[in-house]
Write an enzyme that holds these catalytic residues in place. Structure first.
Site, short mmCIF file in Angstrom:
data_model
loop_
_atom_site.label_atom_id
_atom_site.label_comp_id
_atom_site.label_asym_id
_atom_site.label_seq_id
_atom_site.Cartn_x
_atom_site.Cartn_y
_atom_site.Cartn_z
N ARG A 152 1.04 -1.52 -0.48
CA ARG A 152 -0.20 0.55 0.32
C ARG A 152 0.90 1.35 0.35
NH1 ARG A 152 -4.65 -1.78 4.24
NH2 ARG A 152 -5.43 -3.96 3.17
N ARG B 258 1.88 1.03 10.49
CA ARG B 258 1.44 1.67 8.57
C ARG B 258 2.56 1.37 8.22
NH1 ARG B 258 -3.50 3.81 8.01
NH2 ARG B 258 -3.36 4.62 10.01
N ARG C 60 0.58 -6.15 12.81
CA ARG C 60 0.28 -5.40 13.86
C ARG C 60 -0.33 -6.34 14.95
NH1 ARG C 60 -4.34 -0.90 11.66
NH2 ARG C 60 -2.55 0.64 10.40
N SER D 195 -10.00 -5.97 9.52
CA SER D 195 -11.90 -5.24 9.04
C SER D 195 -12.64 -6.31 8.86
CB SER D 195 -11.57 -4.14 8.45
OG SER D 195 -12.13 -3.42 7.96
N GLU E 290 -6.97 -0.64 15.23
CA GLU E 290 -7.64 -1.36 14.57
C GLU E 290 -6.66 -2.90 14.76
OE1 GLU E 290 -8.77 -2.25 10.25
OE2 GLU E 290 -8.59 -0.02 10.66
#
Length: 426
Positions: free
Chosen positions: A261, A276, A390, A351, A348
């Site tokens: 990403r 991130r 994460r 999801s 988070e």
């Protein structure tokens, strides 16, 4: 993608729904474009019918040796040909404009999705586990660098920001997490393991909703392919342009892959550490269901993701996202948020979304029951089970002790060759 007939019949519903996801003011434009498109289609069909009729009359006029009438009819046919060409061209231009607008608009929220603009309006569904009271918890960066097993500087020299090098037992722990998650989802939850392509074409990322709106969030190769931002893209596109027998549903697929990403919209956010990254591993869950089964499958998928955190004994909470905080393709989304001691808050880690028939329409993915004539669009769902990086951060921070060691969760010890701690005093 959206059903134009449904929008035509109830534009107010769509306008309200799109406004809830920050895309107001498009329903009237779509209805107007649809009317123009149908006008050109009707005019073209009328011109074609008139041209066919005139062509037949030319033969009759010539048979009757009425040359004047034949010439008049031929001139009429030529005019109708020009009109037909004009309407065909106009239909193509307006059709492309309409499809472009529809492709740019997000899925509409399910009726039970709470209203709201951002994460502050999300609703907590449940919470599991209690965070340990650590006096002065270190963050994962300090823990890893002190152990000499986390190297951001070396990664930056070769790749730039938002990359990391893991070494030794920390690299092994990352690998252990991915294998543990994959084994759990396949052996206990019935997902089929897939090893999919990491490079895909435009049609694939359009199908799952990343294109055209989110191109800047992806990495593009010089040969025109895209690096997948998540295995959702590859797994969901397995059923593109296919009719899956209803008897084979639900399909439950999983993959452990690298994800890439650009984080184009994350400037200044989470610049420290591994939260991130441009490159990370993730175990993805994808389900393909009949329309009437997707809500139950969504709850099941959330439970499969929660089970990983429970087995690792990591405190977490499950959040129902409000309309304004959901992703582009999602109809309804639950986020799992894990406790990070260094931040004193939940972050988070997964999801899980039900996309309804939104992606299926973009991919032309359908289902058909034996003995039935018609087909229906399938429903697609996706979720993280979990994001490996994460989860590694959460394990490091929640399992640290005062000596700077990191304990290995019991569930992971078989994957670590029986090792119970990383670093620190023996």
């Amino acid at each position: 993608m959206h059903d134009i007939r449904a929008i035509r019949e109830n534009p107010e519903l769509y306008e309200i729904a799109w406004a809830a996801k920050g895309a107001a003011g498009k329903a009237a434009e779509i209805v107007a474009l649809d009317e123009r498109l149908r006008g050109h289609q009707n005019a073209g069909q009328a011109a074609q019918a008139e041209r066919n009729a005139a062509s037949k009359l030319i033969g009759q006029a010539k048979a009757q040796k009425n040359e004047a009438e034949a010439q008049r009819l031929m001139a009429q046919v030529e005019q109708l040909k020009e009109s037909l060409t004009h309407n065909t061209d106009a239909e193509r231009v307006v059709g492309e404009e309409l499809r472009g607008v529809l492709a740019s608009l997000p899925n509409i929220p399910a009726p039970d999705v709470p209203p709201g603009a951002d994460e502050n309006d999300n609703q907590m569904v449940r919470r599991w586990g209690e965070p340990d009271a650590l006096a002065q918890p270190k963050d994962h960066v300090d823990l890893g660098e002190t152990l000499g097993l986390l190297d951001f500087e070396a990664a930056s020299r070769m790749s730039g920001a938002r990359f990391v090098v893991l070494k030794g037992q920390l690299a092994r722990l990352e690998r252990a997490l991915g294998q543990f998650m994959l084994d759990m989802q396949t052996r206990e939850h019935g997902y089929l393991e897939v090893s999919p392509p990491l490079l895909v074409r435009d049609e694939a990322v359009f199908g799952t909703g990343q294109l055209p709106k989110f191109a800047e969030d992806l990495f593009h190769t010089t040969e025109g392919r895209w690096l997948i931002p998540t295995a959702e893209v590859s797994l969901t596109n397995l059923i593109r342009e296919q009719i899956t027998p209803s008897e084979e549903l639900p399909l439950r697929l999983t993959a452990l892959t690298p994800c890439f990403r650009s984080e184009a919209g994350a400037s200044g956010r989470d610049t420290r550490g591994m939260i991130r990254q441009h490159q990370f591993y993730k175990v993805e869950l994808v389900s393909i269901t009949a329309p009437e089964e997707s809500e139950a499958e969504h709850e099941r998928m959330v439970g499969c993701a929660e089970a990983v955190l429970k087995r690792l004994e990591l405190p977490f909470r499950t959040m129902l996202l409000c309309a304004g905080d959901m992703g582009f393709s999602a109809r309804k989304t639950y986020d799992l948020e894990v406790w990070l001691p260094s931040e004193g808050r939940y972050r988070e880690i997964s999801s899980c979304s039900n996309c309804g028939d939104f992606q299926a329409r973009r991919m032309d993915a359908r289902t058909k029951a034996a003995g039935e004539k018609g087909t229906r669009f399938v429903h697609t769902l996706n979720g993280s089970g979990l994001a490996v990086g994460r989860t590694l951060v959460a394990v490091m921070e929640n399992y640290q002790d005062e000596d700077g060691r990191i304990a290995i969760p019991q569930a992971l010890q078989p994957y670590m060759g029986g090792v119970t701690h990383i670093g620190g005093k023996a």
